[in-house]
Motif scaffolding. Structure first.
Motif, PDB file in Angstrom:
ATOM      1  N   ILE A  58       0.194  10.199  -3.569  1.00 53.55           N
ATOM      2  CA  ILE A  58      -1.092  10.671  -2.781  1.00 53.55           C
ATOM      3  C   ILE A  58      -0.684  10.171  -1.190  1.00 53.55           C
ATOM      4  O   ILE A  58       0.288   9.146  -1.115  1.00 53.55           O
ATOM      5  CB  ILE A  58      -2.359  10.076  -3.078  1.00 53.55           C
ATOM      6  CG1 ILE A  58      -2.148   8.537  -3.271  1.00 53.55           C
ATOM      7  CG2 ILE A  58      -2.933  10.542  -4.369  1.00 53.55           C
ATOM      8  CD1 ILE A  58      -3.516   7.526  -3.284  1.00 53.55           C
ATOM      9  N   ASP A  59      -1.105  10.735  -0.417  1.00 58.21           N
ATOM     10  CA  ASP A  59      -0.601  10.498   1.120  1.00 58.21           C
ATOM     11  C   ASP A  59      -1.817   9.597   1.718  1.00 58.21           C
ATOM     12  O   ASP A  59      -2.828   9.203   0.934  1.00 58.21           O
ATOM     13  CB  ASP A  59      -0.649  11.984   1.922  1.00 58.21           C
ATOM     14  CG  ASP A  59      -1.959  12.707   1.883  1.00 58.21           C
ATOM     15  OD1 ASP A  59      -2.986  12.102   1.174  1.00 58.21           O
ATOM     16  OD2 ASP A  59      -2.319  13.491   2.624  1.00 58.21           O
ATOM     17  N   ARG A  98      -5.300  10.817 -13.773  1.00 59.51           N
ATOM     18  CA  ARG A  98      -4.410  11.988 -14.127  1.00 59.51           C
ATOM     19  C   ARG A  98      -3.072  11.364 -14.686  1.00 59.51           C
ATOM     20  O   ARG A  98      -2.587  11.845 -15.961  1.00 59.51           O
ATOM     21  CB  ARG A  98      -4.302  13.093 -13.076  1.00 59.51           C
ATOM     22  CG  ARG A  98      -3.194  14.057 -13.321  1.00 59.51           C
ATOM     23  CD  ARG A  98      -2.799  15.035 -12.215  1.00 59.51           C
ATOM     24  NE  ARG A  98      -3.109  14.290 -10.911  1.00 59.51           N
ATOM     25  CZ  ARG A  98      -1.563  13.717 -10.237  1.00 59.51           C
ATOM     26  NH1 ARG A  98      -0.744  13.809 -11.313  1.00 59.51           N
ATOM     27  NH2 ARG A  98      -1.863  13.304  -9.330  1.00 59.51           N
ATOM     28  N   LEU A  99      -2.694  10.533 -14.003  1.00 60.99           N
ATOM     29  CA  LEU A  99      -1.316   9.681 -14.472  1.00 60.99           C
ATOM     30  C   LEU A  99      -1.367   8.960 -15.408  1.00 60.99           C
ATOM     31  O   LEU A  99      -0.603   9.092 -16.480  1.00 60.99           O
ATOM     32  CB  LEU A  99      -0.601   9.098 -13.025  1.00 60.99           C
ATOM     33  CG  LEU A  99      -0.065   9.824 -12.277  1.00 60.99           C
ATOM     34  CD1 LEU A  99       0.045   9.121 -10.697  1.00 60.99           C
ATOM     35  CD2 LEU A  99       0.949  10.761 -12.427  1.00 60.99           C
ATOM     36  N   GLN A 152      -9.663  10.667  -4.307  1.00 61.43           N
ATOM     37  CA  GLN A 152      -8.410  11.051  -4.567  1.00 61.43           C
ATOM     38  C   GLN A 152      -7.565  10.118  -5.279  1.00 61.43           C
ATOM     39  O   GLN A 152      -6.800  10.372  -6.120  1.00 61.43           O
ATOM     40  CB  GLN A 152      -7.762  11.490  -3.301  1.00 61.43           C
ATOM     41  CG  GLN A 152      -8.296  12.680  -2.746  1.00 61.43           C
ATOM     42  CD  GLN A 152      -9.697  12.461  -1.776  1.00 61.43           C
ATOM     43  OE1 GLN A 152      -9.880  11.241  -1.236  1.00 61.43           O
ATOM     44  NE2 GLN A 152     -10.119  13.708  -1.291  1.00 61.43           N
ATOM     45  N   VAL A 153      -7.874   8.718  -4.901  1.00 60.26           N
ATOM     46  CA  VAL A 153      -6.978   7.756  -5.407  1.00 60.26           C
ATOM     47  C   VAL A 153      -7.287   7.751  -7.104  1.00 60.26           C
ATOM     48  O   VAL A 153      -6.498   7.480  -7.852  1.00 60.26           O
ATOM     49  CB  VAL A 153      -7.463   6.207  -4.982  1.00 60.26           C
ATOM     50  CG1 VAL A 153      -6.726   5.190  -5.831  1.00 60.26           C
ATOM     51  CG2 VAL A 153      -6.800   6.013  -3.387  1.00 60.26           C
ATOM     52  N   ARG A 154      -8.790   7.709  -7.364  1.00 53.92           N
ATOM     53  CA  ARG A 154      -9.210   7.566  -8.867  1.00 53.92           C
ATOM     54  C   ARG A 154      -8.690   8.866  -9.579  1.00 53.92           C
ATOM     55  O   ARG A 154      -8.355   8.376 -10.443  1.00 53.92           O
ATOM     56  CB  ARG A 154     -10.701   7.459  -8.595  1.00 53.92           C
ATOM     57  CG  ARG A 154     -10.947   6.068  -8.224  1.00 53.92           C
ATOM     58  CD  ARG A 154     -12.712   5.965  -8.482  1.00 53.92           C
ATOM     59  NE  ARG A 154     -13.137   4.671  -7.845  1.00 53.92           N
ATOM     60  CZ  ARG A 154     -13.174   3.458  -8.351  1.00 53.92           C
ATOM     61  NH1 ARG A 154     -12.657   3.291  -9.419  1.00 53.92           N
ATOM     62  NH2 ARG A 154     -13.639   2.333  -7.513  1.00 53.92           N
ATOM     63  N   GLU A 159       0.983  -1.147  -0.019  1.00 60.05           N
ATOM     64  CA  GLU A 159      -0.042  -0.084   0.025  1.00 60.05           C
ATOM     65  C   GLU A 159       0.653   1.517   0.016  1.00 60.05           C
ATOM     66  O   GLU A 159       0.694   2.261  -0.706  1.00 60.05           O
ATOM     67  CB  GLU A 159      -0.885   0.000   1.176  1.00 60.05           C
ATOM     68  CG  GLU A 159      -1.927   1.028   1.310  1.00 60.05           C
ATOM     69  CD  GLU A 159      -2.937   1.038   2.395  1.00 60.05           C
ATOM     70  OE1 GLU A 159      -3.257   2.163   2.528  1.00 60.05           O
ATOM     71  OE2 GLU A 159      -3.176   0.067   2.723  1.00 60.05           O
ATOM     72  N   ALA A 160       1.816   1.124   0.604  1.00 57.86           N
ATOM     73  CA  ALA A 160       2.815   2.318   0.715  1.00 57.86           C
ATOM     74  C   ALA A 160       3.262   2.564  -0.648  1.00 57.86           C
ATOM     75  O   ALA A 160       3.590   3.811  -1.023  1.00 57.86           O
ATOM     76  CB  ALA A 160       3.676   2.355   1.584  1.00 57.86           C
TER      77      ALA A 160
END
Length: 93
Positions: A49-50, A64-65, A57-59, A40-41
């Motif tokens: 992302i933090d 974007r990437l 935010q993950v999606r 996960e890290a």
């Protein structure tokens, strides 16, 4: 003389206690972040992302990437696979 030394020590300790914590007195202490596994890290680092980022935010980070490195736009298939795996790792948990 010793009274001045004690007074200075008390003032210094009070100042360090209040300023050293980085928060105002009386504000609640936020709960600690849940421990992350190594996979996960790595996934969060790859997506940039933090630990507090949620599903949205993950999606967004993934979208974007991938739009930058997708093979249809001349990017890398391997990097796209890694981004997809990172997204899947974070959304399963």
């Amino acid at each position: 003389m010793w009274k001045i030394v004690i007074a200075v020590a008390i003032v210094w300790f009070a100042w360090r206690t209040w300023h050293g914590s980085g928060r105002l007195p009386g504000t609640p202490i936020p709960p600690p972040a849940p421990p992350m596994g190594e996979a996960e890290a790595k996934a969060r680092a790859l997506l940039g992302i933090d630990a507090s980022a949620g599903e949205k935010q993950v999606r967004e980070a993934h979208r974007r990437l991938v739009s930058l490195v997708h093979p249809d736009k001349g990017g890398s298939e391997e990097l796209t696979r890694q981004l997809n795996a990172a997204r899947d790792t974070l959304l399963k948990g």
